[in-house]
Write an enzyme that holds these catalytic residues in place. Structure first.
Site, PDB file in Angstrom:
ATOM      1  N   ARG A  88      35.899  48.305  56.952  1.00 33.02           N
ATOM      2  CA  ARG A  88      37.369  48.264  56.959  1.00 33.02           C
ATOM      3  C   ARG A  88      37.856  46.917  57.512  1.00 33.02           C
ATOM      4  O   ARG A  88      38.888  46.404  57.093  1.00 33.02           O
ATOM      5  CB  ARG A  88      37.913  49.405  57.819  1.00 33.02           C
ATOM      6  CG  ARG A  88      37.617  50.802  57.259  1.00 33.02           C
ATOM      7  CD  ARG A  88      38.100  51.880  58.209  1.00 33.02           C
ATOM      8  NE  ARG A  88      37.903  53.249  57.709  1.00 33.02           N
ATOM      9  CZ  ARG A  88      36.829  53.984  57.939  1.00 33.02           C
ATOM     10  NH1 ARG A  88      35.818  53.507  58.637  1.00 33.02           N
ATOM     11  NH2 ARG A  88      36.735  55.207  57.460  1.00 33.02           N
ATOM     12  N   ASP A 148      39.901  61.534  60.547  1.00 34.19           N
ATOM     13  CA  ASP A 148      38.519  61.598  61.045  1.00 34.19           C
ATOM     14  C   ASP A 148      38.233  62.970  61.669  1.00 34.19           C
ATOM     15  O   ASP A 148      37.122  63.500  61.538  1.00 34.19           O
ATOM     16  CB  ASP A 148      38.268  60.475  62.066  1.00 34.19           C
ATOM     17  CG  ASP A 148      38.483  59.099  61.445  1.00 34.19           C
ATOM     18  OD1 ASP A 148      38.300  58.976  60.220  1.00 34.19           O
ATOM     19  OD2 ASP A 148      38.861  58.159  62.169  1.00 34.19           O
ATOM     20  N   ARG A 151      37.600  65.394  58.938  1.00 32.50           N
ATOM     21  CA  ARG A 151      36.232  65.191  58.423  1.00 32.50           C
ATOM     22  C   ARG A 151      35.200  65.764  59.396  1.00 32.50           C
ATOM     23  O   ARG A 151      34.172  66.318  58.983  1.00 32.50           O
ATOM     24  CB  ARG A 151      35.988  63.697  58.182  1.00 32.50           C
ATOM     25  CG  ARG A 151      36.768  63.207  56.981  1.00 32.50           C
ATOM     26  CD  ARG A 151      36.607  61.711  56.744  1.00 32.50           C
ATOM     27  NE  ARG A 151      37.212  61.354  55.463  1.00 32.50           N
ATOM     28  CZ  ARG A 151      37.606  60.123  55.145  1.00 32.50           C
ATOM     29  NH1 ARG A 151      37.455  59.139  56.009  1.00 32.50           N
ATOM     30  NH2 ARG A 151      38.135  59.881  53.957  1.00 32.50           N
ATOM     31  N   HIS A 175      39.251  53.546  64.335  1.00 29.78           N
ATOM     32  CA  HIS A 175      39.050  54.124  63.000  1.00 29.78           C
ATOM     33  C   HIS A 175      38.080  53.219  62.231  1.00 29.78           C
ATOM     34  O   HIS A 175      38.462  52.471  61.338  1.00 29.78           O
ATOM     35  CB  HIS A 175      40.409  54.226  62.287  1.00 29.78           C
ATOM     36  CG  HIS A 175      40.314  54.773  60.896  1.00 29.78           C
ATOM     37  ND1 HIS A 175      39.804  56.011  60.620  1.00 29.78           N
ATOM     38  CD2 HIS A 175      40.664  54.239  59.694  1.00 29.78           C
ATOM     39  CE1 HIS A 175      39.843  56.217  59.313  1.00 29.78           C
ATOM     40  NE2 HIS A 175      40.357  55.151  58.736  1.00 29.78           N
TER      41      HIS A 175
HETATM   42  N1  LIG Z   1      43.911  54.937  57.857  1.00 31.86           N
HETATM   43  C1  LIG Z   1      43.203  55.707  57.055  1.00 31.86           C
HETATM   44  O1  LIG Z   1      42.704  56.771  57.457  1.00 31.86           O
HETATM   45  C2  LIG Z   1      42.995  55.305  55.617  1.00 31.86           C
HETATM   46  C3  LIG Z   1      42.409  56.184  54.694  1.00 31.86           C
HETATM   47  C4  LIG Z   1      42.275  55.773  53.370  1.00 31.86           C
HETATM   48  C5  LIG Z   1      42.705  54.512  52.979  1.00 31.86           C
HETATM   49  N2  LIG Z   1      43.241  53.692  53.912  1.00 31.86           N
HETATM   50  C6  LIG Z   1      43.738  52.357  53.548  1.00 31.86           C
HETATM   51  O2  LIG Z   1      44.977  52.496  52.859  1.00 31.86           O
HETATM   52  C7  LIG Z   1      45.196  51.347  52.024  1.00 31.86           C
HETATM   53  C8  LIG Z   1      45.575  51.801  50.632  1.00 31.86           C
HETATM   54  O3  LIG Z   1      44.482  52.408  49.985  1.00 31.86           O
HETATM   55  P1  LIG Z   1      44.619  52.950  48.472  1.00 31.86           P
HETATM   56  O4  LIG Z   1      43.329  53.612  48.154  1.00 31.86           O
HETATM   57  O5  LIG Z   1      45.894  53.681  48.301  1.00 31.86           O
HETATM   58  O6  LIG Z   1      44.720  51.554  47.671  1.00 31.86           O
HETATM   59  P2  LIG Z   1      45.412  51.330  46.242  1.00 31.86           P
HETATM   60  O7  LIG Z   1      44.902  50.008  45.753  1.00 31.86           O
HETATM   61  O8  LIG Z   1      45.212  52.535  45.383  1.00 31.86           O
HETATM   62  O9  LIG Z   1      46.970  51.217  46.579  1.00 31.86           O
HETATM   63  C9  LIG Z   1      47.530  50.189  47.329  1.00 31.86           C
HETATM   64  C10 LIG Z   1      48.889  49.864  46.719  1.00 31.86           C
HETATM   65  O10 LIG Z   1      49.538  48.905  47.544  1.00 31.86           O
HETATM   66  C11 LIG Z   1      50.332  48.111  46.676  1.00 31.86           C
HETATM   67  N3  LIG Z   1      50.742  46.881  47.352  1.00 31.86           N
HETATM   68  C12 LIG Z   1      50.016  45.771  47.622  1.00 31.86           C
HETATM   69  N4  LIG Z   1      50.775  44.857  48.262  1.00 31.86           N
HETATM   70  C13 LIG Z   1      52.005  45.404  48.417  1.00 31.86           C
HETATM   71  C14 LIG Z   1      53.228  44.967  48.997  1.00 31.86           C
HETATM   72  N5  LIG Z   1      53.335  43.765  49.562  1.00 31.86           N
HETATM   73  N6  LIG Z   1      54.292  45.804  48.957  1.00 31.86           N
HETATM   74  C15 LIG Z   1      54.209  47.023  48.386  1.00 31.86           C
HETATM   75  N7  LIG Z   1      53.075  47.496  47.818  1.00 31.86           N
HETATM   76  C16 LIG Z   1      51.996  46.699  47.826  1.00 31.86           C
HETATM   77  C17 LIG Z   1      49.429  47.886  45.473  1.00 31.86           C
HETATM   78  O11 LIG Z   1      50.164  47.450  44.330  1.00 31.86           O
HETATM   79  C18 LIG Z   1      48.805  49.266  45.313  1.00 31.86           C
HETATM   80  O12 LIG Z   1      49.515  50.072  44.394  1.00 31.86           O
HETATM   81  C19 LIG Z   1      43.901  50.537  52.105  1.00 31.86           C
HETATM   82  O13 LIG Z   1      44.032  49.492  53.035  1.00 31.86           O
HETATM   83  C20 LIG Z   1      42.883  51.551  52.589  1.00 31.86           C
HETATM   84  O14 LIG Z   1      41.785  50.947  53.230  1.00 31.86           O
HETATM   85  C21 LIG Z   1      43.395  54.063  55.203  1.00 31.86           C
END
Ligand SMILES: NC(=O)c1ccc[n+]([C@@H]2O[C@H](COP(=O)([O-])OP(=O)(O)OC[C@H]3O[C@@H](n4cnc5c(N)ncnc54)[C@H](O)[C@@H]3O)[C@@H](O)[C@H]2O)c1
Length: 310
Positions: A88, A148, A151, A175
């Site tokens: 991450r 988490d 999970r 995380h």
């Molecule tokens: N904290 C957690 O528990 C957790 C869990 C899963 C995923 N995540 C994180 O969440 C994030 C998103 O994951 P995802 O699978 O949805 O990715 P994804 O690629 O499916 O979606 C991300 C979206 O963000 C948009 N985006 C990018 N820059 C932007 C901006 N400046 N303004 C608005 N939108 C913008 C993209 O166009 C895309 O549609 C990742 O960083 C991932 O690592 C965190």
């Protein structure tokens, strides 16, 4: 309750879907930079309203934050997810700039919003929002521990051969694969400590599988997971909407709690209408305290990489 979800990708759309299905919010606005994407996801989700029986209105916007004005809770999921084999932490270069810009845009239109940070590396992104904005610390919540912990309960239920609803357990710390601290000493099946029900070897298996829970799914899916992350976010938003004072491990800015300072990391938080109402300081074993301290050192090291965006 008006909710904005920035990033209409896998996690953002799942957040919007679970929030709508749980039917506690009046409105969800999805925002994305990809032209038409948020509008399309919103329309598709709205076409499930009569099927799933919800009244929440979901709309989409391409990079225009004016429809988000008056938001109570904003969720930041914008940015890139990891690919198999990535940590991450490796996402910081791209995601830090995005999270900083997005938090500014949210607050410009909704100065009183509570912000839930999801984008990774999440603890560092939550810290970045603290540093880049001047909103009080109770209004910045990092989501990681709720996922988490879900999970952890999944793996516990597998090992105990019982439904997940029979078990309670919590994961604190960073995380990240190495930084998570699943509190196996406190996990129970209906008030019976799991240490009485599982061998040391099985308990160790549960802890290790929990820590790599995200990486396991990234290996299977080719990108990071979205159903459980979206469901976890929806529970945090619901606790705020209903002022329920429920406890979730969330990434919170620490000022001396658990002997830690000047970082955001997963600790048990009470959530209500003000966001983080309080942080619960629970008794940890010496081993858990040491792991939390090590995890905090790793988060601080990643925070050190923020200099170029701050
Ligand atoms: N904290 C957690 O528990 C957790 C869990 C899963 C995923 N995540 C994180 O969440 C994030 C998103 O994951 P995802 O699978 O949805 O990715 P994804 O690629 O499916 O979606 C991300 C979206 O963000 C948009 N985006 C990018 N820059 C932007 C901006 N400046 N303004 C608005 N939108 C913008 C993209 O166009 C895309 O549609 C990742 O960083 C991932 O690592 C965190």
């Amino acid at each position: 309750m008006k909710v904005t979800v920035v990033g209409a990708g896998a996690v953002g759309a799942s957040c919007a879907e679970y929030i709508a299905i749980k039917n506690f919010a009046s409105e969800v606005v999805l925002v994305d930079i990809k032209e038409g994407y948020a509008e399309g996801k919103a329309m598709d989700l709205m076409q499930t309203a009569s099927l799933n029986g919800f009244d929440t209105k979901i709309t989409g916007s391409t990079n225009d934050y004016s429809p988000t004005a008056g938001t109570d809770v904003a969720v930041i999921t914008s940015g890139i997810p990891r690919k198999p084999g990535m940590t991450r932490e490796e996402l910081i270069g791209i995601n830090a700039g995005i999270v900083k810009e997005v938090s500014g845009n949210i607050l410009k239109h909704s100065p009183d919003a509570i912000i839930i940070v999801v984008s990774n590396p999440m603890d560092t992104m939550a810290y970045l929002v603290h540093k880049a904005t001047d909103i009080p610390k109770n209004r910045i919540i990092g989501m990681g521990g709720a996922l988490d912990s879900a999970r952890f309960k999944y793996r516990l239920s597998d090992a105990l051969e019982c439904p997940a609803s029979d078990v309670e357990g919590m994961v604190i710390g960073g995380h990240s694969d190495k930084g998570m601290v699943p509190l196996i000493s406190k996990a129970v099946r209906n008030s019976i400590p799991v240490s009485e029900l599982l061998s040391d070897e099985k308990q160790n298996w549960v802890v290790e599988e929990t820590k790599v829970g995200g990486a396991t799914l990234t290996g299977l899916l080719g990108t990071s997971a979205w159903y459980a992350p979206g469901a976890a976010v929806s529970e945090l938003v619901r606790a705020i909407a209903q002022d329920s004072k429920k406890m979730f491990p969330c990434s919170a800015l620490l000022e001396g709690e658990y002997g830690l300072n000047d970082l955001s990391i997963g600790v048990p938080c009470i959530l209500g209408k003000n966001g983080i109402e309080s942080i619960a300081e629970i008794e940890l074993t010496d081993a858990e305290k040491n792991k939390l301290t090590e995890s905090a050192e790793a988060v601080k090291k990643t925070n050190g990489l923020l200099d170029s965006v701050l």
